[in-house]
Write an enzyme that holds these catalytic residues in place. Structure first.
Site, PDB file in Angstrom:
ATOM      1  N   CYS A  79       0.832  -1.200   0.000  1.00 32.81           N
ATOM      2  CA  CYS A  79       0.000   0.000   0.000  1.00 32.81           C
ATOM      3  C   CYS A  79       0.875   1.262   0.000  1.00 32.81           C
ATOM      4  O   CYS A  79       1.565   1.528  -0.967  1.00 32.81           O
ATOM      5  CB  CYS A  79      -0.997  -0.039   1.148  1.00 32.81           C
ATOM      6  SG  CYS A  79      -2.350   1.158   0.963  1.00 32.81           S
ATOM      7  N   HIS A  95      -3.908  -4.679  -0.226  1.00 29.27           N
ATOM      8  CA  HIS A  95      -3.451  -5.249   1.046  1.00 29.27           C
ATOM      9  C   HIS A  95      -3.551  -6.773   0.966  1.00 29.27           C
ATOM     10  O   HIS A  95      -4.647  -7.323   1.119  1.00 29.27           O
ATOM     11  CB  HIS A  95      -4.321  -4.749   2.197  1.00 29.27           C
ATOM     12  CG  HIS A  95      -4.089  -3.325   2.565  1.00 29.27           C
ATOM     13  ND1 HIS A  95      -3.119  -2.931   3.451  1.00 29.27           N
ATOM     14  CD2 HIS A  95      -4.708  -2.194   2.159  1.00 29.27           C
ATOM     15  CE1 HIS A  95      -3.138  -1.621   3.590  1.00 29.27           C
ATOM     16  NE2 HIS A  95      -4.097  -1.143   2.807  1.00 29.27           N
ATOM     17  N   GLU A  97      -2.701  -8.871   3.156  1.00 26.52           N
ATOM     18  CA  GLU A  97      -3.123  -9.364   4.481  1.00 26.52           C
ATOM     19  C   GLU A  97      -4.622  -9.215   4.717  1.00 26.52           C
ATOM     20  O   GLU A  97      -5.164  -9.791   5.666  1.00 26.52           O
ATOM     21  CB  GLU A  97      -2.326  -8.654   5.579  1.00 26.52           C
ATOM     22  CG  GLU A  97      -2.753  -7.233   5.904  1.00 26.52           C
ATOM     23  CD  GLU A  97      -2.277  -6.172   4.933  1.00 26.52           C
ATOM     24  OE1 GLU A  97      -2.511  -4.989   5.204  1.00 26.52           O
ATOM     25  OE2 GLU A  97      -1.668  -6.531   3.895  1.00 26.52           O
TER      26      GLU A  97
END
Length: 220
Positions: free
Chosen positions: A81, A192, A194
């Protein structure tokens, strides 16, 4: 067990990134000093928020030059990001701010209209598809089907000076948005991983392999 070091500079979602890597069986350390960055086997730079704030914190902690040196030596690196955006030379967010300069190019604001001239919401938030710009074999996208949907949250987009650094894009309002960029073993994801479910976790797992080995497609 493979290990990574996450740059901890007071900005970003370091704990969620740590948990995601641990979920795929990785030993995680935080790197908040130049010495820890130099010793890292693999380095991850996460981040959320404004470009200028991120760079200010890296500079205040004396981490800019050591990250630049780390990447100049083509060592395994992943920016996430804001961390991806800071890989470029500069950003126009809140005035011109200098970046790490790992990849030539700049960061620009996403337009608030579509290509048809209709209003669109900024920031760009939500799940969007990946479209590959080049062969992704032996990269962090190896084996990931095109058009998989990843989770994005951003108002600015990286614009490398050469398309050879763009591994994958997405589209917002009909305009290209850099989704994955790359120079050698240094990668950046605008989305992202994650927060992108099982596919995002698979990309993190692949990053342990492909940012650590020389490949046929390295952009030097």
């Amino acid at each position: 067990m493979k290990s990574i070091s996450i740059v901890d500079y007071g900005i970003g979602n370091v704990l969620s990134v740590k948990r995601a890597f641990e979920h795929v069986g990785v030993e995680v350390e935080f790197a908040d000093t130049a010495e820890k960055i130099r010793k890292a086997e693999r380095l991850v730079l996460p981040g959320v928020g404004a470009f200028c704030d991120g760079m200010t914190e890296l500079e205040r902690r004396g981490l800019v030059s050591v990250i630049q040196e780390y990447c100049a030596n083509d060592r395994p690196f992943l920016g996430i990001c804001l961390g991806m955006q800071m890989m470029l030379e500069e950003s126009e967010e809140f005035g011109i701010s200098k970046g790490l300069g790992i990849i030539p190019g700049k960061v620009i604001r996403i337009e608030d209209t579509t290509i048809e001239g209709e209003y669109q919401k900024i920031p760009h938030v939500g799940w969007n598809e990946l479209f590959y710009k080049q062969d992704v074999a032996n990269t962090v996208l190896d084996g990931i089907p095109e058009k998989e949907r990843m989770y994005f949250v951003h108002s600015y987009t990286a614009k490398p000076s050469n398309d050879s650094f763009r591994l994958a894009d997405t589209y917002y309002g009909g305009r290209q948005i850099s989704a994955v960029i790359r120079k050698g073993k240094c990668y950046g994801t605008q989305f992202h991983p994650e927060k992108s479910g099982d596919v995002g976790l698979q990309i993190l797992k692949l990053s342990l392999i492909h940012i650590s080995e020389p490949t046929r497609h390295a952009q030097i």
